[in-house]
Motif scaffolding. Sequence first.
Motif, PDB file in Angstrom:
ATOM      1  N   ALA A  12       0.768  -4.897   5.925  1.00  0.00           N
ATOM      2  CA  ALA A  12      -0.218  -5.394   4.968  1.00  0.00           C
ATOM      3  C   ALA A  12      -1.442  -5.956   5.687  1.00  0.00           C
ATOM      4  O   ALA A  12      -2.585  -5.725   5.263  1.00  0.00           O
ATOM      5  N   LEU A  13      -1.219  -6.689   6.772  1.00  0.00           N
ATOM      6  CA  LEU A  13      -2.350  -7.250   7.524  1.00  0.00           C
ATOM      7  C   LEU A  13      -3.172  -6.154   8.181  1.00  0.00           C
ATOM      8  O   LEU A  13      -4.409  -6.173   8.135  1.00  0.00           O
ATOM      9  N   LEU A  14      -2.492  -5.201   8.792  1.00  0.00           N
ATOM     10  CA  LEU A  14      -3.200  -4.126   9.486  1.00  0.00           C
ATOM     11  C   LEU A  14      -4.047  -3.309   8.519  1.00  0.00           C
ATOM     12  O   LEU A  14      -5.256  -3.112   8.733  1.00  0.00           O
ATOM     13  N   VAL A  15      -3.431  -2.840   7.452  1.00  0.00           N
ATOM     14  CA  VAL A  15      -4.155  -2.014   6.485  1.00  0.00           C
ATOM     15  C   VAL A  15      -5.172  -2.850   5.710  1.00  0.00           C
ATOM     16  O   VAL A  15      -6.302  -2.408   5.450  1.00  0.00           O
ATOM     17  N   GLY A  16      -4.795  -4.079   5.353  1.00  0.00           N
ATOM     18  CA  GLY A  16      -5.697  -4.931   4.584  1.00  0.00           C
ATOM     19  C   GLY A  16      -6.953  -5.307   5.357  1.00  0.00           C
ATOM     20  O   GLY A  16      -8.065  -5.253   4.814  1.00  0.00           O
ATOM     21  N   ILE A  17      -6.799  -5.678   6.630  1.00  0.00           N
ATOM     22  CA  ILE A  17      -7.970  -6.033   7.439  1.00  0.00           C
ATOM     23  C   ILE A  17      -8.862  -4.816   7.658  1.00  0.00           C
ATOM     24  O   ILE A  17     -10.090  -4.897   7.551  1.00  0.00           O
ATOM     25  N   ALA A  18      -8.237  -3.675   7.965  1.00  0.00           N
ATOM     26  CA  ALA A  18      -9.023  -2.455   8.179  1.00  0.00           C
ATOM     27  C   ALA A  18      -9.779  -2.056   6.908  1.00  0.00           C
ATOM     28  O   ALA A  18     -10.982  -1.740   6.957  1.00  0.00           O
ATOM     29  N   ALA A  19      -9.092  -2.081   5.763  1.00  0.00           N
ATOM     30  CA  ALA A  19      -9.740  -1.704   4.508  1.00  0.00           C
ATOM     31  C   ALA A  19     -10.824  -2.704   4.127  1.00  0.00           C
ATOM     32  O   ALA A  19     -11.922  -2.319   3.680  1.00  0.00           O
ATOM     33  N   VAL A  30      -1.553  -5.837   0.567  1.00  0.00           N
ATOM     34  CA  VAL A  30      -2.707  -5.093   1.076  1.00  0.00           C
ATOM     35  C   VAL A  30      -3.908  -5.322   0.154  1.00  0.00           C
ATOM     36  O   VAL A  30      -5.041  -5.540   0.623  1.00  0.00           O
ATOM     37  N   ALA A  31      -3.675  -5.264  -1.146  1.00  0.00           N
ATOM     38  CA  ALA A  31      -4.762  -5.460  -2.104  1.00  0.00           C
ATOM     39  C   ALA A  31      -5.382  -6.849  -1.959  1.00  0.00           C
ATOM     40  O   ALA A  31      -6.613  -7.005  -1.993  1.00  0.00           O
ATOM     41  N   ILE A  32      -4.555  -7.860  -1.777  1.00  0.00           N
ATOM     42  CA  ILE A  32      -5.065  -9.229  -1.647  1.00  0.00           C
ATOM     43  C   ILE A  32      -5.846  -9.392  -0.356  1.00  0.00           C
ATOM     44  O   ILE A  32      -6.972  -9.931  -0.341  1.00  0.00           O
ATOM     45  N   TYR A  33      -5.288  -8.930   0.753  1.00  0.00           N
ATOM     46  CA  TYR A  33      -5.922  -9.147   2.052  1.00  0.00           C
ATOM     47  C   TYR A  33      -7.230  -8.373   2.177  1.00  0.00           C
ATOM     48  O   TYR A  33      -8.204  -8.877   2.748  1.00  0.00           O
ATOM     49  N   ALA A  34      -7.268  -7.157   1.661  1.00  0.00           N
ATOM     50  CA  ALA A  34      -8.486  -6.353   1.766  1.00  0.00           C
ATOM     51  C   ALA A  34      -9.632  -7.001   0.989  1.00  0.00           C
ATOM     52  O   ALA A  34     -10.764  -7.104   1.494  1.00  0.00           O
ATOM     53  N   ARG A  35      -9.351  -7.443  -0.222  1.00  0.00           N
ATOM     54  CA  ARG A  35     -10.395  -8.100  -1.008  1.00  0.00           C
ATOM     55  C   ARG A  35     -10.828  -9.415  -0.363  1.00  0.00           C
ATOM     56  O   ARG A  35     -12.016  -9.755  -0.365  1.00  0.00           O
ATOM     57  N   LEU A  36      -9.875 -10.141   0.198  1.00  0.00           N
ATOM     58  CA  LEU A  36     -10.212 -11.418   0.837  1.00  0.00           C
ATOM     59  C   LEU A  36     -11.067 -11.202   2.083  1.00  0.00           C
ATOM     60  O   LEU A  36     -12.055 -11.917   2.306  1.00  0.00           O
ATOM     61  N   VAL A  37     -10.694 -10.230   2.907  1.00  0.00           N
ATOM     62  CA  VAL A  37     -11.470  -9.942   4.113  1.00  0.00           C
ATOM     63  C   VAL A  37     -12.871  -9.462   3.735  1.00  0.00           C
ATOM     64  O   VAL A  37     -13.871  -9.864   4.365  1.00  0.00           O
ATOM     65  N   ARG A  38     -12.966  -8.628   2.745  1.00  0.00           N
ATOM     66  CA  ARG A  38     -14.289  -8.137   2.318  1.00  0.00           C
ATOM     67  C   ARG A  38     -15.189  -9.280   1.907  1.00  0.00           C
ATOM     68  O   ARG A  38     -16.339  -9.395   2.363  1.00  0.00           O
ATOM     69  N   SER A  39     -14.712 -10.145   1.013  1.00  0.00           N
ATOM     70  CA  SER A  39     -15.552 -11.252   0.530  1.00  0.00           C
ATOM     71  C   SER A  39     -15.874 -12.235   1.648  1.00  0.00           C
ATOM     72  O   SER A  39     -17.000 -12.749   1.725  1.00  0.00           O
TER      73      SER A  39
END
Length: 328
Positions: free
Chosen positions: A117-124, A207-216
Amino acid sequence: MATTPRLLRILRRTLWQALPTVLAVIVIDFFLLRLAPGDAAEAFAAEAGSATEETMAALRDRFGLDQPLLEQFLGYLGNLAQFSLGQSPMYNMPVVELIGQRLPASLLLMGTALALALLVGIAAGALMAAVAGSWPDRALSVLLLLFYSVPGFWIGLMLVVVFSVTLGWLPSGGSGMVGAGLTGPAALLDGLRYLILPATTLALFYVAIYARLVRSSMLAVTRQDFIRTAVAKGLPRRTVLLRHVLRNALLPLTTVAGVHAGGMIGGAVVAETVFAWPGIGRLAYDAVLKRDFTVVLGILLLSALLVILVNMLVDLLQAWLDPRIEVG
């Protein structure tokens, strides 16, 4: 040189905060579970089909369920003082030993899911921040919303239908091929095949949570003055994004991921049930059905200790990422 004493102060503060938390978890969990209807004796009678009043009384006496509630609680505290979680009435074995048999499988599943989740979420999230406002950003946002909204058990079942039933690429359940006697790389590869689907099922929600958090977070950091200074110095855009923007954007992610790491057992119940994974999530589910509250108490206490341990690591990681963080 000054970093080590600062980290020790943060660690000491977290330890002091953990003590009342553990005590509150022990008291609240014990008395709340006792408010639930039924007990292990009734579960035994239900499995047997019937039982006389004498049999029920004998079972409650055997399991200590006929004692006053306060006496049961004091007995539980006595067991904890001896580093024991008591005896499971349904499995007829110490709870520590029972959890110890299932814990490695759960830690493997949750650790793999969190890393994925961290790997894919941060990358996304980094990709979405880099192309904010474009069609790839919007497409990924829709996909992440799907991962966040769809129930985990449905995702698991769909993965089984696609990759197990239709394509036949991966096994639909279990943790390894029974009776294969594999060793070395063959055993590792076999275990990986059984791990992919449950870990993916558990990871997609996060993944959904981490990607949105990293983006913002990255978009917010991009507007800071020190980023403008780095750009004005002529640093390459990739260097600015990875070394300056992403590193500062990871601070809120570490907090959220720390909370999730401790609370993943709840999500693991679904994944372990769908894929028959032999972990403590499935054990907790079975224990609740069988009214084996001794096992449930042990798992809840373990979950609380896991949350506290992860919070300690998160505090230390944040202090390392941002030297401005100090003991409050």
